[in-house]
Design an enzyme around this catalytic site. Structure first.
Site, PDB file in Angstrom:
ATOM      1  N   GLU A   3       0.765  -0.932   0.033  1.00  0.00           N
ATOM      2  CA  GLU A   3       0.037   0.453   0.013  1.00  0.00           C
ATOM      3  C   GLU A   3       0.788   0.876  -0.392  1.00  0.00           C
ATOM      4  O   GLU A   3       2.236   1.103   1.165  1.00  0.00           O
ATOM      5  CB  GLU A   3      -1.128   0.181   1.148  1.00  0.00           C
ATOM      6  CG  GLU A   3      -1.870   1.402   0.955  1.00  0.00           C
ATOM      7  CD  GLU A   3      -2.993   0.887   2.532  1.00  0.00           C
ATOM      8  OE1 GLU A   3      -3.036   2.099   2.751  1.00  0.00           O
ATOM      9  OE2 GLU A   3      -3.269   0.423   3.143  1.00  0.00           O
ATOM     10  N   ASN A 189       6.129   6.230  -1.188  1.00  0.00           N
ATOM     11  CA  ASN A 189       7.425   5.257  -1.392  1.00  0.00           C
ATOM     12  C   ASN A 189       8.228   5.397  -0.362  1.00  0.00           C
ATOM     13  O   ASN A 189       9.816   5.063  -0.666  1.00  0.00           O
ATOM     14  CB  ASN A 189       8.321   6.768  -2.619  1.00  0.00           C
ATOM     15  CG  ASN A 189       7.254   7.321  -3.627  1.00  0.00           C
ATOM     16  OD1 ASN A 189       6.923   6.805  -4.263  1.00  0.00           O
ATOM     17  ND2 ASN A 189       7.308   9.013  -3.825  1.00  0.00           N
ATOM     18  N   ARG A 190       7.742   4.419   0.475  1.00  0.00           N
ATOM     19  CA  ARG A 190       8.723   4.162   1.702  1.00  0.00           C
ATOM     20  C   ARG A 190       9.659   5.494   2.348  1.00  0.00           C
ATOM     21  O   ARG A 190      10.301   4.717   3.160  1.00  0.00           O
ATOM     22  CB  ARG A 190       9.396   2.485   1.479  1.00  0.00           C
ATOM     23  CG  ARG A 190       8.193   2.316   0.925  1.00  0.00           C
ATOM     24  CD  ARG A 190       7.590   1.881   1.745  1.00  0.00           C
ATOM     25  NE  ARG A 190       6.353   0.228   2.117  1.00  0.00           N
ATOM     26  CZ  ARG A 190       5.213   0.696   1.416  1.00  0.00           C
ATOM     27  NH1 ARG A 190       4.727   1.726   1.706  1.00  0.00           N
ATOM     28  NH2 ARG A 190       4.161  -1.085   1.474  1.00  0.00           N
ATOM     29  N   LEU A 191       9.351   6.937   2.517  1.00  0.00           N
ATOM     30  CA  LEU A 191      10.462   7.585   2.615  1.00  0.00           C
ATOM     31  C   LEU A 191       9.534   8.481   4.235  1.00  0.00           C
ATOM     32  O   LEU A 191       9.470   9.319   4.327  1.00  0.00           O
ATOM     33  CB  LEU A 191      10.525   8.413   1.864  1.00  0.00           C
ATOM     34  CG  LEU A 191      11.268   7.719   0.048  1.00  0.00           C
ATOM     35  CD1 LEU A 191      11.341   9.521  -0.528  1.00  0.00           C
ATOM     36  CD2 LEU A 191      12.555   7.198   0.842  1.00  0.00           C
TER      37      LEU A 191
END
Length: 212
Positions: A3, A189-191
């Protein structure tokens, strides 16, 4: 099964944080518990312990109170988690507020609450829950379900609704005094934003940003 996390408030920035982690916890907890919040049981937390040999275990319990001194939950002192904490008071807590793309991660040490504090909370519980604290020898092996049901039925007959149920001597609270409190905010973006409070002594805290 992936997600994309999104936040609509600009993420979590150092400038937004108060000086004490429990104040920031209060802000997030109130949002998680607000009417209409998508988070079910926001006071549910994963408690992780390790025994004297270092073997870990985790389980979900309910946070019952918190203040500047830490986080409080209650349990049977004969349970696995309580026996772990008696041998090794190091503990970790995790509040998994997934619908809000947030987590709070705590490390610290656990100590028993006073009997006065335990009694005050015990008598605030529903009658059935008070009986359940007596009926269940938590974490012990049962022959079958009927053993537990029979124990509860005997107690229900002894202490009918409206009667005073004594506080079990083997049951009570733990207060987790935090050493670190990390606030995790999911980002695209997993940041993700990860801001961690670290106890610096004399009641002071420093904040550090962790790479996601």
């Amino acid at each position: 099964m992936r997600e994309q996390y999104r936040t609509h408030d600009g993420g979590l920035l150092e400038a937004d944080l108060p000086t004490h982690p429990m104040e920031q916890f209060t802000r997030w907890f109130k949002q998680a518990a607000a009417p209409g919040s998508p988070t079910a049981e926001p006071n549910a937390m994963v408690v992780s312990t390790a025994d004297a040999e270092g073997r870990p275990s985790s389980r979900t319990v309910l946070l019952k109170s918190y203040d500047d001194e830490g986080f409080v939950f209650y349990t049977n002192y004969g349970s696995r988690k309580a026996l772990d904490l008696a041998a090794n008071p190091q503990v970790a807590l995790l509040f998994p507020w997934h619908p809000m793309s947030r987590q709070v991660l705590v490390t610290g040490t656990a100590a028993r609450t006073s009997r006065q504090e335990t009694a005050a909370y015990f008598h605030s519980r529903p009658h059935g829950s008070q009986l359940g604290a007596w009926a269940s020898a938590q974490s012990s092996v049962l022959a079958d379900r009927t053993e537990l049901d029979a124990s509860y039925a005997e107690l229900a007959e002894r202490y009918p609704p409206g009667s005073a149920v004594p506080v079990p001597p083997h049951w009570g609270g733990f207060r987790v005094t935090p050493r670190t409190v990390e606030f995790w905010q999911g980002r695209e973006n997993r940041l993700h934003d990860r801001l961690r409070y670290v106890a610096a002594g004399d009641g002071a805290w420093r904040v550090e940003r962790l790479s996601p």
